[in-house]
Write a protein that holds these residues in place. Structure first.
Motif, PDB file in Angstrom:
ATOM      1  N   GLN A  43      22.987 -17.831  -3.579  1.00 59.21           N
ATOM      2  CA  GLN A  43      22.361 -19.050  -4.083  1.00 59.21           C
ATOM      3  C   GLN A  43      23.412 -20.084  -4.481  1.00 59.21           C
ATOM      4  O   GLN A  43      23.187 -21.294  -4.334  1.00 59.21           O
ATOM      5  CB  GLN A  43      21.476 -18.711  -5.280  1.00 59.21           C
ATOM      6  N   VAL A  44      24.547 -19.634  -4.995  1.00 56.05           N
ATOM      7  CA  VAL A  44      25.616 -20.554  -5.377  1.00 56.05           C
ATOM      8  C   VAL A  44      26.046 -21.402  -4.187  1.00 56.05           C
ATOM      9  O   VAL A  44      26.400 -22.578  -4.328  1.00 56.05           O
ATOM     10  CB  VAL A  44      26.817 -19.773  -5.957  1.00 56.05           C
ATOM     11  N   ARG A 104      22.444 -13.454 -23.066  1.00 52.18           N
ATOM     12  CA  ARG A 104      21.648 -13.792 -21.887  1.00 52.18           C
ATOM     13  C   ARG A 104      21.062 -12.586 -21.142  1.00 52.18           C
ATOM     14  O   ARG A 104      20.109 -12.738 -20.394  1.00 52.18           O
ATOM     15  CB  ARG A 104      22.508 -14.607 -20.918  1.00 52.18           C
ATOM     16  N   HIS A 118      28.670 -26.985 -13.535  1.00 54.77           N
ATOM     17  CA  HIS A 118      27.239 -27.114 -13.809  1.00 54.77           C
ATOM     18  C   HIS A 118      26.707 -25.846 -14.480  1.00 54.77           C
ATOM     19  O   HIS A 118      26.984 -24.729 -14.032  1.00 54.77           O
ATOM     20  CB  HIS A 118      26.476 -27.392 -12.524  1.00 54.77           C
ATOM     21  N   PRO A 119      25.954 -25.971 -15.565  1.00 51.48           N
ATOM     22  CA  PRO A 119      25.523 -24.806 -16.338  1.00 51.48           C
ATOM     23  C   PRO A 119      24.779 -23.743 -15.529  1.00 51.48           C
ATOM     24  O   PRO A 119      25.000 -22.542 -15.720  1.00 51.48           O
ATOM     25  CB  PRO A 119      24.622 -25.414 -17.421  1.00 51.48           C
ATOM     26  N   ASP A 120      23.875 -24.152 -14.634  1.00 53.63           N
ATOM     27  CA  ASP A 120      23.103 -23.153 -13.905  1.00 53.63           C
ATOM     28  C   ASP A 120      23.986 -22.352 -12.955  1.00 53.63           C
ATOM     29  O   ASP A 120      23.776 -21.139 -12.781  1.00 53.63           O
ATOM     30  CB  ASP A 120      21.970 -23.808 -13.120  1.00 53.63           C
ATOM     31  N   VAL A 121      24.966 -23.007 -12.352  1.00 55.54           N
ATOM     32  CA  VAL A 121      25.904 -22.282 -11.491  1.00 55.54           C
ATOM     33  C   VAL A 121      26.704 -21.291 -12.329  1.00 55.54           C
ATOM     34  O   VAL A 121      26.911 -20.134 -11.932  1.00 55.54           O
ATOM     35  CB  VAL A 121      26.826 -23.254 -10.739  1.00 55.54           C
ATOM     36  N   ARG A 122      27.144 -21.737 -13.477  1.00 60.52           N
ATOM     37  CA  ARG A 122      27.881 -20.828 -14.368  1.00 60.52           C
ATOM     38  C   ARG A 122      27.024 -19.620 -14.766  1.00 60.52           C
ATOM     39  O   ARG A 122      27.513 -18.491 -14.832  1.00 60.52           O
ATOM     40  CB  ARG A 122      28.329 -21.575 -15.629  1.00 60.52           C
ATOM     41  N   LYS A 123      25.742 -19.855 -15.034  1.00 60.76           N
ATOM     42  CA  LYS A 123      24.866 -18.753 -15.410  1.00 60.76           C
ATOM     43  C   LYS A 123      24.799 -17.717 -14.286  1.00 60.76           C
ATOM     44  O   LYS A 123      24.833 -16.503 -14.540  1.00 60.76           O
ATOM     45  CB  LYS A 123      23.465 -19.270 -15.740  1.00 60.76           C
ATOM     46  N   MET A 124      24.703 -18.162 -13.045  1.00 61.69           N
ATOM     47  CA  MET A 124      24.645 -17.230 -11.919  1.00 61.69           C
ATOM     48  C   MET A 124      25.946 -16.449 -11.791  1.00 61.69           C
ATOM     49  O   MET A 124      25.942 -15.217 -11.611  1.00 61.69           O
ATOM     50  CB  MET A 124      24.326 -17.985 -10.626  1.00 61.69           C
ATOM     51  N   THR A 151      26.350 -14.021 -14.753  1.00 64.45           N
ATOM     52  CA  THR A 151      25.437 -12.879 -14.651  1.00 64.45           C
ATOM     53  C   THR A 151      26.004 -11.833 -13.704  1.00 64.45           C
ATOM     54  O   THR A 151      26.047 -10.632 -14.028  1.00 64.45           O
ATOM     55  CB  THR A 151      24.056 -13.342 -14.169  1.00 64.45           C
ATOM     56  N   ILE A 159      22.115 -13.949  -6.073  1.00 69.01           N
ATOM     57  CA  ILE A 159      22.491 -15.142  -6.844  1.00 69.01           C
ATOM     58  C   ILE A 159      23.826 -15.701  -6.372  1.00 69.01           C
ATOM     59  O   ILE A 159      24.054 -16.913  -6.444  1.00 69.01           O
ATOM     60  CB  ILE A 159      22.498 -14.884  -8.362  1.00 69.01           C
TER      61      ILE A 159
END
Length: 589
Positions: free
Chosen positions: A410-411, A562, A339-345, A348, A407
Motif C-alpha cells: 500500500q505504501v 497503536r 505523512h502520518p498514515d504512511v508512517r503508521k503503515m 506497524t 500494508i
C-alpha cells in the motif's frame, strides 16, 4: 529498488542484550563453546548468501516458475546452482546431527538463518526447510539402518526431502486418506496412491528426493489410528550407497498457484513405489508430527521473513518517493515518509517484525534447552513452552507477515500493484504461509483445544508468570513505562480469556468460536512482553548504541499505543461466546 539487508545487527542485539544467549548456551552440554561472537559470524555469512545469491533469483524465479515437461521437473534458471552452492557451503547441515555429518549448531541460529533465507527467496527456502524437517522425523523414528543410509546425504544437502500427506479428499482430516502400503517379503512395502500439494516433490538438482508418505496398511483400522509413515525415495539405494533404479513415483502435474511460483508444488503419483516403514505400524501420524511441528515453526519464520523484506523495501521507497506538501505547508513536495498514515503503515510492519523475531528467538532458545539441558525438569518445562508457542508462531507470524506485506504494498500506491517493483510478489508469496502446514484456523483450534489444557491447565499460566516477572522489572526502568503498563493490561485480558475458555471445556463450540481471536490476543500480548524486554535493553545501552537499538524505545511506545489496544476488542469478542456464530441455520447462509 532497495536490496534486502539482513537484520544481523538486530539479531545480535537480541542474542547479547535481550536473551542472554551466552549464558543459556553455557548451560547446555555440547554448546559450551557457542557464544554471541560465533553466532554473529555465522549470521553475517548466512546473510551474505541470502542477499547476494538468493535474493537476485527471487523475482526472475517467480516470473519463470517451475515447469513440468515430459515427466521432468525443472526449477527456474539459477536455482540448481544456488542450491548446490548452499549445500557445499554447509548451510544444509547447520543444525544437523553431527553423528551424520551435521554441524550441530543451536536451533536458535538455524531459525535466524531461516528468516533471512525466507526474506530473500521464499520458494528456494522450502527445499532445505522441508529436507531438514524430514531428517528430524527420520532421526527420531526410523530404524538405525534407514538413518545410516539416508541422513548423511540429506543433512549434507546431496539429497533433499519432502512430506506427502494431503490427498484430494483428505486435507485437514488425514483420517480420510486412502493411499495404501502392501507389505513385501523382503520387509519393504509397495506404496500406491496420489498426493496433492507436495512442495519440493521433484526438482532438477540431482541426487535423490526422499518422500515421507502417509499410507494405510491392509489391516489398518479406520481413521487416524490406522495411518503409517513410509520413507519412499525417488531412486532406490544400492548396497554401496549409490543410486540405483528409479522408484515407482512421479510428479503427475504441478499445481498452478497464487504465489511461490519457483517452488515445484507437485501432484505426486505413487504406483507400487518401494517404501520403508518409519516408526511403528499405525503410528505414522505421531511420527509425521515430528516433521509437522518443525515445519509449522519454520512456516512461521517464513511469514516473518516475507514481512521483513516487504517492510524494508517500503521504508526505502517512502524515503525516496516525493508526493504532497509538508504538514506545516512550507514545502510543496516531501518524501511520503513524512505523512502520518504512511508512517503508521511502516511502523506497524516494523513493530510486528521486530517483535516476532524476538519471540521466535525466545522459542528457539526453549527448543535448545529442551534438547540439551542436563536437568530433566528444565527440559520438560522448556518442551512445554515450545508446544505452547508452536501454533502461535505458525499462525500469528504468518498473519503478521501477510498483513505487513499488504500494508507495505500500500505504501507504494499503484506502483505496488504492478510487477516490476516486486511488492505484489510478497503479497502472493506470503499468503500460502497462512494456509499450508495446517491452516491458521486449525492452529488456533490446536491452541485452545489442545495446548491450553496441557499440564492440567497450568501451561499457559506458567508462561504468564514469566511475563509478569519481566514486567515488574521493566516497571522500574525510566522510559519503559508505557509498554510495561499496556502489556500488563493486555495480560490481564489474556488471563481472563484463558480462565473463561478453561472453564468452558465441556463445550467444544466455545473453543472453536474463540480460537482465532484468542490466538491473536495471546500473540499480541507475548509481543508486548518482548517489546518491554527490548525497550529495557535498549535504554540500558544508552545513546551511544547503534541506530537499530536506539530506536527500540520509540517503537515500543508505538506498539503500546497503536497495537496493544486491539486486545480490548479481542477479549470482548471472546467473552461473547459462540451463540451468534451458531444461531443461523446452514441453509440460511
Amino acid at each position: 529498488m532497495a536490496n534486502y539487508t539482513p537484520p544481523v545487527e538486530d539479531m545480535v542485539f537480541l542474542l547479547s542484550d535481550v536473551f542472554a544467549f551466552d549464558k543459556t548456551m553455557a548451560a547446555l552440554p555440547g554448546f559450551d563453546e557457542v557464544n554471541t561472537e560465533l553466532a554473529a559470524s555465522v549470521l553475517e555469512e548466512a546473510g551474505k548468501f541470502a542477499a547476494e545469491i538468493l535474493e537476485p533469483l527471487n523475482r526472475p524465479g517467480d516470473e519463470e516458475g517451475a515447469k513440468l515437461d515430459g515427466g521432468l521437473v525443472t526449477t527456474p534458471k539459477g536455482f540448481k546452482e544456488a542450491y548446490r552452492a548452499f549445500a557445499e557451503a554447509g548451510w544444509s547441515g547447520l543444525s544437523g546431527d553431527p553423528e551424520y555429518g551435521g554441524q550441530g549448531l543451536p536451533r536458535t541460529l538455524q531459525i535466524l538463518m531461516d528468516e533471512m533465507v525466507s526474506s530473500a527467496n521464499l520458494s528456494f527456502g522450502l527445499f532445505p526447510g522441508l529436507t531438514r524437517g524430514a531428517t528430524e522425523a527420520i532421526g527420531h523414528h526410523a530404524s538405525d539402518e534407514l538413518k545410516a543410509i539416508y541422513l548423511p546425504k540429506m543433512i549434507s544437502g546431496e539429497w533433499t526431502g519432502a512430506m506427502a500427506l494431503t490427498e484430494s479428499s483428505a486435507g485437514t482430516d488425514l483420517g480420510l486418506l486412502t493411499t495404501r502400503a502392501e507389505p513385501q517379503a523382503d520387509g519393504s512395502y509397495k506404496v500406491t496412491g496420489n498426493k496433492i500439494f507436495i512442495s519440493s516433490g521433484d526438482q532438477d538438482f540431482g541426487g535423490n528426493i526422499i518422500h515421507l508418505v502417509l499410507a494405510r496398511l491392509p489391516d489398518a483400522p479406520k481413521g487416524v489410528k490406522g495411518i503409517s509413515l513410509f520413507l519412499v525415495p525417488k531412486f532406490l539405494v544400492n548396497a554401496d550407497g549409490t543410486l540405483g533404479a528409479r522408484n515407482g513415483l512421479a510428479a503427475g502435474a504441478l499445481e498452478h498457484k497464487m504465489g511461490i511460483h519457483a517452488q515445484p508444488t507437485c501432484v505426486m503419483n505413487y504406483d507400487g513405489a518401494t517404501g520403508y516403514l518409519v516408526g511403528e505400524p499405525n503410528r505414522g501420524l505421531a511420527a509425521m508430527f515430528t516433521m509437522m511441528n518443525a515445519e509449522r515453526l519454520f512456516v512461521g519464520i517464513e511469514g516473518l521473513g516475507v514481512g521483513e523484506a516487504a517492510n524494508q523495501k517500503a521504508t526505502a521507497y517512502a524515503k525516496e518517493r516525493l508526493q504532497g506538501r509538508s504538514l506545516d505547508g512550507t514545502r510543496p513536495l516531501v518524501p511520503i515518509i513524512e505523512h502520518p498514515d504512511v508512517r503508521k503503515m511502516l511502523l506497524t510492519g516494523r513493530v510486528l517484525c521486530d517483535g516476532a523475531r524476538a519471540l521466535s528467538m525466545w522459542t528457539a532458545l526453549q527448543m535448545d534447552t529442551a534438547d540439551r539441558h542436563p536437568d530433566e525438569a528444565t527440559r520438560k518445562a522448556a518442551d512445554g513452552f515450545v508446544a505452547l508457542m508452536t501454533p502461535i508462531v505458525k499462525a500469528a507470524f504468518t498473519d503478521f507477515g501477510f498483513e505487513t506485506a499488504v500494508i507495505s504494498q500500500q505504501v507504494f500506491g499503484g506502483h505496488g500493484y504492478i510487477r516490476e517493483w516486486g511488492m505484489e510478489q510478497f503479497v502472493r508469496d506470503a499468503r500460502i504461509t497462512q494456509i499450508y502446514e495446517g491452516t491458521n484456523g486449525v492452529q488456533a483450534m490446536d491452541l485452545t483445544g489442545r495446548k491450553l489444557p496441557m499440564e492440567g491447565g497450568e501451561l499457559a499460566p506458567r508462561f504468564f508468570a514469566l511475563i509478569k516477572q519481566d514486567l515488574q522489572t521493566a516497571s522500574l526502568v525510566a522510559g519503559a513505562e508505557a509498554i510495561t503498563r499496556e502489556t500488563a493490561a493486555a495480560l490481564d485480558r489474556l488471563e481472563r480469556a484463558t480462565s473463561y475458555l478453561l472453564g468452558k471445556g465441556e463445550n467444544p463450540a466455545e473453543a472453536g468460536a474463540a480460537a482465532t481471536d484468542y490466538l491473536r490476543l495471546f500473540a499480541l500480548t507475548a509481543l508486548g512482553w518482548c517489546w518491554a524486554k527490548m525497550a529495557m535493553a535498549a535504554l540500558a545501552a544508552g545513546a551511544d548504541a547503534a541506530p537499530v537499538v536506539r530506536r527500540k524505545p520509540a517503537l515500543a511506545e508505538f506498539y503500546a499505543a497503536r497495537i496493544l489496544p486491539q486486545t480490548m476488542a479481542l477479549e470482548a469478542s471472546i467473552l461473547k461466546g459462540p451463540a451468534t456464530l451458531m444461531a443461523l441455520a446452514a441453509d440460511d447462509f
